[in-house]
Scaffold this motif. Structure first.
Motif, PDB file in Angstrom:
ATOM      1  N   CYS A   1      17.888  -7.309   6.666  1.00 15.94           N
ATOM      2  CA  CYS A   1      18.479  -8.635   6.848  1.00 15.94           C
ATOM      3  C   CYS A   1      18.724  -9.374   5.528  1.00 15.94           C
ATOM      4  O   CYS A   1      17.961  -9.252   4.564  1.00 15.94           O
ATOM      5  CB  CYS A   1      17.571  -9.476   7.739  1.00 15.94           C
ATOM      6  SG  CYS A   1      18.347 -11.018   8.211  1.00 15.94           S
TER       7      CYS A   1
ATOM      8  N   CYS B   1      14.721 -14.461   5.385  1.00 13.96           N
ATOM      9  CA  CYS B   1      14.270 -13.188   4.812  1.00 13.96           C
ATOM     10  C   CYS B   1      14.330 -13.216   3.290  1.00 13.96           C
ATOM     11  O   CYS B   1      13.438 -12.700   2.615  1.00 13.96           O
ATOM     12  CB  CYS B   1      15.083 -12.033   5.388  1.00 13.96           C
ATOM     13  SG  CYS B   1      14.664 -11.699   7.113  1.00 13.96           S
TER      14      CYS B   1
ATOM     15  N   ALA C   1      13.111  -8.942   7.462  1.00 17.12           N
ATOM     16  CA  ALA C   1      13.600  -7.864   8.312  1.00 17.12           C
ATOM     17  C   ALA C   1      14.228  -6.775   7.451  1.00 17.12           C
ATOM     18  O   ALA C   1      14.807  -7.053   6.393  1.00 17.12           O
ATOM     19  CB  ALA C   1      14.615  -8.408   9.300  1.00 17.12           C
TER      20      ALA C   1
ATOM     21  N   HIS D   1      11.715 -13.109  12.084  1.00 19.53           N
ATOM     22  CA  HIS D   1      12.460 -13.839  11.041  1.00 19.53           C
ATOM     23  C   HIS D   1      13.351 -14.901  11.669  1.00 19.53           C
ATOM     24  O   HIS D   1      13.737 -15.860  11.001  1.00 19.53           O
ATOM     25  CB  HIS D   1      13.280 -12.861  10.182  1.00 19.53           C
ATOM     26  CG  HIS D   1      14.447 -12.244  10.867  1.00 19.53           C
ATOM     27  ND1 HIS D   1      15.658 -12.032  10.260  1.00 19.53           N
ATOM     28  CD2 HIS D   1      14.585 -11.795  12.144  1.00 19.53           C
ATOM     29  CE1 HIS D   1      16.494 -11.477  11.109  1.00 19.53           C
ATOM     30  NE2 HIS D   1      15.872 -11.322  12.257  1.00 19.53           N
TER      31      HIS D   1
ATOM     32  N   CYS E   1      19.432 -12.850   5.800  1.00 21.43           N
ATOM     33  CA  CYS E   1      19.393 -14.265   6.183  1.00 21.43           C
ATOM     34  C   CYS E   1      18.508 -15.049   5.204  1.00 21.43           C
ATOM     35  O   CYS E   1      17.710 -14.483   4.446  1.00 21.43           O
ATOM     36  CB  CYS E   1      18.911 -14.443   7.625  1.00 21.43           C
ATOM     37  SG  CYS E   1      17.130 -14.391   7.869  1.00 21.43           S
TER      38      CYS E   1
HETATM   39 ZN   LIG Z   1      16.387 -12.311   8.377  1.00 21.77          ZN
END
Ligand SMILES: [Zn+2]
Ligand SMILES: [Zn+2]
Ligand SMILES: [Zn+2]
Length: 269
Positions: A19, A24, A16, A240, A21
């Motif tokens: 992002c 990702c 993303a 994601h 996370c």
């Molecule tokens: Zn992410």
């Protein structure tokens, strides 16, 4: 029919756009089929479906001659499918030597958003409002918009597309199909089915589908004879938030005869 998938992510892209996370970070490390851009497809190099903000990237990556395209079919107006500001780049002074219009087919919101940005280049575009369950001739295709289960604020479409003796379903963005769409598909034949799999293993089948929903729809299509063993079923539009890599998606879907889309995938049926 040759179906070229230009992008296979949900709205945020995968990884993303902002992002941090774990999914990702892993996608950025893996690269290749784990890099997914916003969704669009081209059928037989003639019919473009949706116009996402990654269209310029698609032109560069796949060496597309987008100026050749005369038909743009729009599922709905969400920005990951429809970024009309870049459409104005098809008209002078941003584009030259295109002496035929681009026909744009979509719902009320798509047509409204187009009209807001193209007022100075009207001869470059022809806008066509389309309605569900009516069959339209678009280029060399017969296209029937069907109702999706997606955004209640607009009439979101999935598309039944026929050419010669082949037919396909462009099935996203959508959750579990509304009853009218199920009825319309009864007794139809599909050589290719592309289905929304935004939610992955998350237990949610409304507005977008998940892996379970894709498997269930495939099983119903099989039971009704809408698809057979020669039909191809592909899942796409991954978020994601699934936290699943391409390889993990394959291990969850391939055993059920469902292929996992990736950017640049070409399917011939
Ligand atoms: Zn992410
Ligand atoms: Zn979307
Ligand atoms: Zn959407």
């Amino acid at each position: 029919m040759k179906i070229q998938l230009l992008g296979t992510a949900a709205a945020e892209g995968y990884p993303a756009i902002f992002c941090k996370c774990e999914a990702c970070i892993r996608a950025r490390q893996l690269g290749g089929k784990d890099i997914r851009t916003r969704t669009s497809a081209i059928i037989d190099d003639e019919l473009k479906i949706d116009f996402p903000p990654d269209s310029f990237h698609h032109v560069l990556t796949y060496n597309l001659d987008l100026g050749r395209i005369q038909h743009l079919l729009c599922t709905h107006s969400h920005h990951d499918h429809f970024y009309p500001e870049d459409l104005t780049m098809r008209a002078p002074v941003f584009a030259h030597d295109i002496d035929y219009p681009l026909y744009i087919y979509g719902n009320d919101v798509v047509i409204y958003k187009c009209n807001q940005v193209i007022q100075f280049s009207k001869e470059a575009f022809k806008l066509r409002r389309i309605a569900p369950f009516i069959t339209y001739t678009i280029g060399s295709f017969q296209v029937t918009p069907l109702l999706a289960d997606h955004d209640k604020n607009e009439t979101c479409f999935i598309f039944y597309i026929e050419k010669g003796n082949k037919s396909m379903l462009y099935g996203h963005d959508t959750g579990w199909f509304p009853p009218q769409t199920w009825s319309w598909l009864e007794y139809k034949k599909l050589d290719f089915v592309l289905l929304d799999c935004t939610h992955g293993l998350i237990p949610e089948k409304r507005n977008h589908l998940n892996i379970e929903g894709v498997k269930e729809i495939k099983a119903i299509f099989n039971a009704k004879g809408i698809i057979d063993e020669t039909s191809k079923v592909v899942a796409t539009h991954f978020s994601h938030n699934t936290k699943l890599s391409h390889a993990e998606l394959k291990s969850l879907l391939n055993p059920f005869g469902i292929e996992v889309a990736y950017d640049g995938m070409v399917v011939n049926v």
